[in-house]
Design an enzyme around this catalytic site. Sequence first.
Site, PDB file in Angstrom:
ATOM      1  CD  GLU A  47      35.337 -28.506  18.841  1.00  0.00           C
ATOM      2  OE1 GLU A  47      35.635 -27.350  18.443  1.00  0.00           O
ATOM      3  OE2 GLU A  47      34.939 -28.743  19.985  1.00  0.00           O
ATOM      4  CG  ASN A 111      33.283 -32.066  20.567  1.00  0.00           C
ATOM      5  OD1 ASN A 111      33.861 -32.534  19.596  1.00  0.00           O
ATOM      6  ND2 ASN A 111      33.134 -30.767  20.752  1.00  0.00           N
ATOM      7  CE  LYS A 128      35.764 -29.176  23.733  1.00  0.00           C
ATOM      8  NZ  LYS A 128      35.098 -28.261  22.775  1.00  0.00           N
ATOM      9  CD  GLU A 147      31.884 -27.210  22.801  1.00  0.00           C
ATOM     10  OE1 GLU A 147      32.328 -28.338  22.999  1.00  0.00           O
ATOM     11  OE2 GLU A 147      32.602 -26.226  22.581  1.00  0.00           O
ATOM     12  CB  CYS A 173      38.051 -27.019  20.772  1.00  0.00           C
ATOM     13  SG  CYS A 173      37.863 -25.242  20.505  1.00  0.00           S
ATOM     14  CG  ASN A 198      34.464 -25.650  15.300  1.00  0.00           C
ATOM     15  OD1 ASN A 198      33.885 -25.252  14.298  1.00  0.00           O
ATOM     16  ND2 ASN A 198      34.845 -26.913  15.439  1.00  0.00           N
TER      17      ASN A 198
HETATM   18  N1  CDV Z   1      34.823 -25.365  20.675  1.00  0.00           N
HETATM   19  C1  CDV Z   1      35.413 -24.822  21.774  1.00  0.00           C
HETATM   20  O1  CDV Z   1      35.787 -25.546  22.694  1.00  0.00           O
HETATM   21  N2  CDV Z   1      35.539 -23.487  21.796  1.00  0.00           N
HETATM   22  C2  CDV Z   1      36.080 -22.760  22.917  1.00  0.00           C
HETATM   23  C3  CDV Z   1      35.474 -21.377  23.020  1.00  0.00           C
HETATM   24  C4  CDV Z   1      34.141 -21.397  23.635  1.00  0.00           C
HETATM   25  C5  CDV Z   1      36.291 -20.456  23.881  1.00  0.00           C
HETATM   26  C6  CDV Z   1      37.593 -22.630  22.832  1.00  0.00           C
HETATM   27  O2  CDV Z   1      38.243 -22.847  23.854  1.00  0.00           O
HETATM   28  O3  CDV Z   1      38.110 -22.253  21.772  1.00  0.00           O
END
Ligand code: CDV
Length: 315
Positions: A47, A111, A128, A147, A173, A198
């Site tokens: 990501e 994203n 996303k 975000e 993510c 991330n």
């Molecule tokens: N980049 C993300 O989506 N990170 C989230 C954090 C905030 C929990 C994740 O689900 O890994």
Amino acid sequence: MARLISLGAAQLGPISKDDTKAQVVDRLIALLHHAAEQAIELLVFPELALTTFFPRWHVEDVTEFDHYYHTEMPDADTQKLFDEAKRLRIGFALGYAELAYDEAGKEHRYNTTILMDRDGNMVGKYRKVHIPGHKDPEPWREFQHAERHYFEPGPEGFGVWNAFGGVVGMAICNDRRWSETYRVMGLQGAELILIGYNTPLHYAPDPTQNALAGFHNHLVMQSGAYQNGAFVVGVAKGGIEEGVDSLAQSVIIAPSGQIIAQAITTGDEVIQARVDLDFCFTYKGNVFDFDKYRTPHHYTKIAEGPQRYEPEPQE
Ligand code: CDV
């Protein structure tokens, strides 16, 4: 006949806010070269693979961070990466911050991950859906996770594409934590699900979860793979980036739910697994034969929304 493909996950270590796009692109190209040495045909980057994870800072005017976004892909900054991948005949998935304009000229920030085939054609784009964190500044946090300030949810939802001899879907993510993500793609026949992430190791709303970050990461992706009879490639941007330690532990997971390759560092690293996409039928064809065994008439609440009971007060 087997449908063999060599999959790779190109884990990235930290990207500093002062790193130039050219420096980052050179790192991605170095990972492409490692992938070529291993005969990888599809390489998955994380990501927001071209920048530091900028939502950790809240700036009131989002346009101050416009330099982190791309309106076209490839563009002048990234063309080199696309050219090298095409020359090496490596398809890839790349996460980045997208600035898009609709037909009315209205700006949208997503994203995004794009999927490129081995001939340099764009196969698909995923934006996303599950946007975590917060919109307004939350000064009590050690670092921000804004975000929801920088991105709106992707309007298209979870698609799949015919590519690489199989059916490929993407998620980003936080999407990986939601069972619906995998199931919506699974219902469309997804055999290969590509996920960049991330994930800061410190979860400010509930730090008791910090020690479980690695467990939860694998738990959700392994169950998503197994319950949908799909391969999952989960790839991190890990390590200590601008003072924030993030989870690495990138993996390639089989439809059995087993991890078949895992990164051992928190830096730039390519992991590889040669898989047979026909293996998906081992699960899709029996225990998770959706047509035979699902009972969707009992699942309507999933789409209708929560209708919660509250626990009764105890004496
Ligand atoms: N980049 C993300 O989506 N990170 C989230 C954090 C905030 C929990 C994740 O689900 O890994």
